[in-house]
Design an enzyme around this catalytic site. Structure first.
Site, PDB file in Angstrom:
ATOM      1  N   CYS A  75       0.819  -1.230   0.000  1.00 26.46           N
ATOM      2  CA  CYS A  75       0.000   0.000   0.000  1.00 26.46           C
ATOM      3  C   CYS A  75       0.844   1.269   0.000  1.00 26.46           C
ATOM      4  CB  CYS A  75      -0.958   0.002   1.183  1.00 26.46           C
ATOM      5  SG  CYS A  75      -2.172  -1.325   1.106  1.00 26.46           S
ATOM      6  N   HIS A  98      -3.158   7.609   1.795  1.00 32.25           N
ATOM      7  CA  HIS A  98      -3.573   6.270   1.372  1.00 32.25           C
ATOM      8  C   HIS A  98      -4.981   6.046   1.900  1.00 32.25           C
ATOM      9  CE1 HIS A  98      -3.895   2.110   0.632  1.00 32.25           C
ATOM     10  NE2 HIS A  98      -3.701   1.723   1.879  1.00 32.25           N
ATOM     11  N   ASN A 146     -10.098   0.244  -0.338  1.00 29.98           N
ATOM     12  CA  ASN A 146      -8.634   0.281  -0.296  1.00 29.98           C
ATOM     13  C   ASN A 146      -8.095  -0.347  -1.583  1.00 29.98           C
ATOM     14  OD1 ASN A 146      -5.896  -0.065   0.167  1.00 29.98           O
ATOM     15  ND2 ASN A 146      -6.131  -0.873   2.240  1.00 29.98           N
TER      16      ASN A 146
HETATM   17  N1  COA Z   1     -18.439  -7.380   9.506  1.00 28.04           N
HETATM   18  C1  COA Z   1     -18.862  -7.545  10.761  1.00 28.04           C
HETATM   19  N2  COA Z   1     -18.028  -7.737  11.790  1.00 28.04           N
HETATM   20  C2  COA Z   1     -16.713  -7.766  11.536  1.00 28.04           C
HETATM   21  C3  COA Z   1     -16.204  -7.581  10.247  1.00 28.04           C
HETATM   22  C4  COA Z   1     -17.124  -7.396   9.208  1.00 28.04           C
HETATM   23  N3  COA Z   1     -16.742  -7.209   7.913  1.00 28.04           N
HETATM   24  N4  COA Z   1     -14.854  -7.632  10.300  1.00 28.04           N
HETATM   25  C5  COA Z   1     -14.549  -7.852  11.580  1.00 28.04           C
HETATM   26  N5  COA Z   1     -15.653  -7.929  12.325  1.00 28.04           N
HETATM   27  C6  COA Z   1     -15.751  -8.142  13.760  1.00 28.04           C
HETATM   28  C7  COA Z   1     -14.553  -8.856  14.316  1.00 28.04           C
HETATM   29  O1  COA Z   1     -14.659 -10.251  14.104  1.00 28.04           O
HETATM   30  C8  COA Z   1     -14.631  -8.482  15.762  1.00 28.04           C
HETATM   31  O2  COA Z   1     -15.579  -9.311  16.380  1.00 28.04           O
HETATM   32  P1  COA Z   1     -15.275  -9.915  17.851  1.00 28.04           P
HETATM   33  O3  COA Z   1     -15.145  -8.700  18.734  1.00 28.04           O
HETATM   34  O4  COA Z   1     -16.474 -10.749  18.096  1.00 28.04           O
HETATM   35  O5  COA Z   1     -13.990 -10.662  17.700  1.00 28.04           O
HETATM   36  C9  COA Z   1     -15.186  -7.080  15.728  1.00 28.04           C
HETATM   37  O6  COA Z   1     -15.780  -6.913  14.430  1.00 28.04           O
HETATM   38  C10 COA Z   1     -14.136  -6.009  15.944  1.00 28.04           C
HETATM   39  O7  COA Z   1     -13.002  -6.326  15.134  1.00 28.04           O
HETATM   40  P2  COA Z   1     -11.738  -5.412  15.088  1.00 28.04           P
HETATM   41  O8  COA Z   1     -10.762  -5.996  14.136  1.00 28.04           O
HETATM   42  O9  COA Z   1     -11.296  -5.073  16.472  1.00 28.04           O
HETATM   43  O10 COA Z   1     -12.417  -4.109  14.452  1.00 28.04           O
HETATM   44  P3  COA Z   1     -11.754  -2.750  14.120  1.00 28.04           P
HETATM   45  O11 COA Z   1     -12.544  -1.665  14.714  1.00 28.04           O
HETATM   46  O12 COA Z   1     -10.271  -2.784  14.353  1.00 28.04           O
HETATM   47  O13 COA Z   1     -11.996  -2.669  12.555  1.00 28.04           O
HETATM   48  C11 COA Z   1     -10.720  -2.970  10.550  1.00 28.04           C
HETATM   49  C12 COA Z   1     -11.448  -3.646  11.682  1.00 28.04           C
HETATM   50  C13 COA Z   1     -10.086  -4.043   9.659  1.00 28.04           C
HETATM   51  C14 COA Z   1     -11.709  -2.169   9.740  1.00 28.04           C
HETATM   52  C15 COA Z   1      -9.644  -2.030  11.131  1.00 28.04           C
HETATM   53  O14 COA Z   1      -8.877  -2.720  12.081  1.00 28.04           O
HETATM   54  C16 COA Z   1      -8.729  -1.486  10.092  1.00 28.04           C
HETATM   55  O15 COA Z   1      -9.149  -0.726   9.245  1.00 28.04           O
HETATM   56  N6  COA Z   1      -7.437  -1.821  10.208  1.00 28.04           N
HETATM   57  C17 COA Z   1      -6.436  -1.324   9.311  1.00 28.04           C
HETATM   58  C18 COA Z   1      -6.646  -1.979   8.021  1.00 28.04           C
HETATM   59  C19 COA Z   1      -5.816  -1.395   6.992  1.00 28.04           C
HETATM   60  O16 COA Z   1      -5.817  -0.209   6.824  1.00 28.04           O
HETATM   61  N7  COA Z   1      -5.134  -2.238   6.281  1.00 28.04           N
HETATM   62  C20 COA Z   1      -4.427  -1.899   5.155  1.00 28.04           C
HETATM   63  C21 COA Z   1      -3.252  -1.100   5.474  1.00 28.04           C
HETATM   64  S1  COA Z   1      -2.601  -0.790   3.964  1.00 28.04           S
END
Ligand code: COA
Length: 323
Positions: free
Chosen positions: A113, A250, A280
């Site tokens: 990314c 990004h 993304n």
């Molecule tokens: N739909 C519903 N629930 C979901 C889900 C989805 N698509 N994806 C994850 N969950 C759930 C998880 O399983 C978790 O459930 P649990 O508490 O029962 O285990 C809950 O939502 C919270 O998950 P968590 O990972 O803590 O959520 P978050 O607030 O961190 O959001 C992302 C998840 C992926 C959106 C976030 O972490 C993120 O954007 N991270 C960076 C990603 C990124 O930018 N990556 C690329 C970099 S280049």
């Protein structure tokens, strides 16, 4: 001194638009969850048979048209991608041929990314060192090809697309008032490999693999490292966040974009945001946002623009430029 000045921008998004609702039938998720946690409302997916180089060529031609240049005038082509058509040749050489050019040289950069920021810094180095006077830099991805469609924590986040810029050598006074790239700050830390990776590859499994991510941990690294790298790049350019007209970040997650702008003390009115409609798109996200930001009339000549990105590796960085 010589500066690398942006002369044109362009982008291409595949026709197929995929709204969040489509994922509700495939995995345990909801439009509401995706919107509130990421800001994403829809993304584009490439058609079957449509490859990264196809998207890249469309974006490149649009950027050349915007610059009023032909492919024959381009002395170097750099494509940032982690989803190439083939293991080799590079997507960049396929773009060169697709544009009908035999001029100069072409190669790919792989920093996931952060790829476009790394490629922009390499283009700047080629121009400032006199190796090339006009460089085409493209970010192009088909991340839909490396998704695990059963993993709700990743499959809802990514999209396909391409963006491109044309850079040209122009004389500058060596001050922060110059047009062109003013500073770059690049970083990587390979110890964090397990946070974001693809579980296949040529010399390991012999397969393409699928994306794996510990989203929460990546989120924390992103919020801290993006503001730090942007501050360092501004500092190298002799500027401060108060000088910034536009952050073009990004586009991974609206909460990361907002938190980074907040840490930099830059209001959201000065941030180009496209994540809602593109998702993304990895290395394509910044050039897509630059091109869309220009089309919207947000970025104008003379504006100070900060790009920042982080991705698998981890690899992260920032480029400061004056439009
Ligand atoms: N739909 C519903 N629930 C979901 C889900 C989805 N698509 N994806 C994850 N969950 C759930 C998880 O399983 C978790 O459930 P649990 O508490 O029962 O285990 C809950 O939502 C919270 O998950 P968590 O990972 O803590 O959520 P978050 O607030 O961190 O959001 C992302 C998840 C992926 C959106 C976030 O972490 C993120 O954007 N991270 C960076 C990603 C990124 O930018 N990556 C690329 C970099 S280049």
């Amino acid at each position: 001194m010589t500066r690398a000045v942006i002369r044109g921008t362009g982008h291409y998004l595949p026709e197929r638009v995929v709204p969040n609702a489509e994922f509700e039938a495939k995995v345990e998720t909801s439009d509401e969850w995706i919107r509130s946690r990421t800001g994403i409302e829809q993304r584009h997916f490439a058609a079957p048979g449509q490859t990264t180089s196809d998207l890249a060529i469309r974006a490149a031609q649009a950027a050349l048209d915007d610059a009023g240049m032909t492919a024959a005038e381009i002395e170097a082509i750099i494509v940032a991608t982690s989803t190439p058509d083939f293991t080799f040749p590079s997507v960049a050489t396929m773009v060169q041929a697709g544009l009908g050019s035999t001029a100069g040289f072409a190669f790919d950069v792989q920093a996931v990314c952060a790829g476009f920021v790394f490629a922009l810094a390499q283009a700047n180095a080629l121009i400032v060192s006199g190796q090339a006077a006009r460089v085409l830099v493209i970010g192009a991805e088909t991340f839909s090809r490396i998704m695990d469609w059963n993993d709700r924590t990743t499959c809802v986040l990514f999209g396909d697309g391409a963006g491109a810029v044309v850079l040209e050598a122009q004389p500058g006074a060596g001050t922060p008032a110059d047009r062109g790239i003013l500073a770059a700050d690049l970083n990587s830390d390979g110890r964090h490999r397990e946070l974001l990776y693809v579980d296949g590859g040529v010399s390991s499994t012999g397969t393409a693999g699928v994306l794996k991510m510990q989203g929460n941990a990546v989120f924390k690294h992103a919020v801290q490292k993006l503001a730090e790298t942007a501050h360092r790049a501004l500092d190298k350019a002799g500027l401060t966040p108060a000088d910034v007209d536009w952050i073009v970040p990004h586009q991974a997650n609206l909460r990361i974009i907002t938190a980074t702008a907040d840490r930099m003390g830059v209001p959201m009115e000065r941030v180009v945001v496209t994540v809602q409609t593109h998702g993304n798109t990895s290395a394509a996200s910044i050039p897509l946002a630059l091109s869309v930001g220009r089309q919207r009339g947000q970025i104008k000549a003379g504006d100070l623009v900060v790009t920042e990105a982080i991705g698998g590796g981890l690899a992260w960085g920032s480029v400061v430029l004056r439009w």
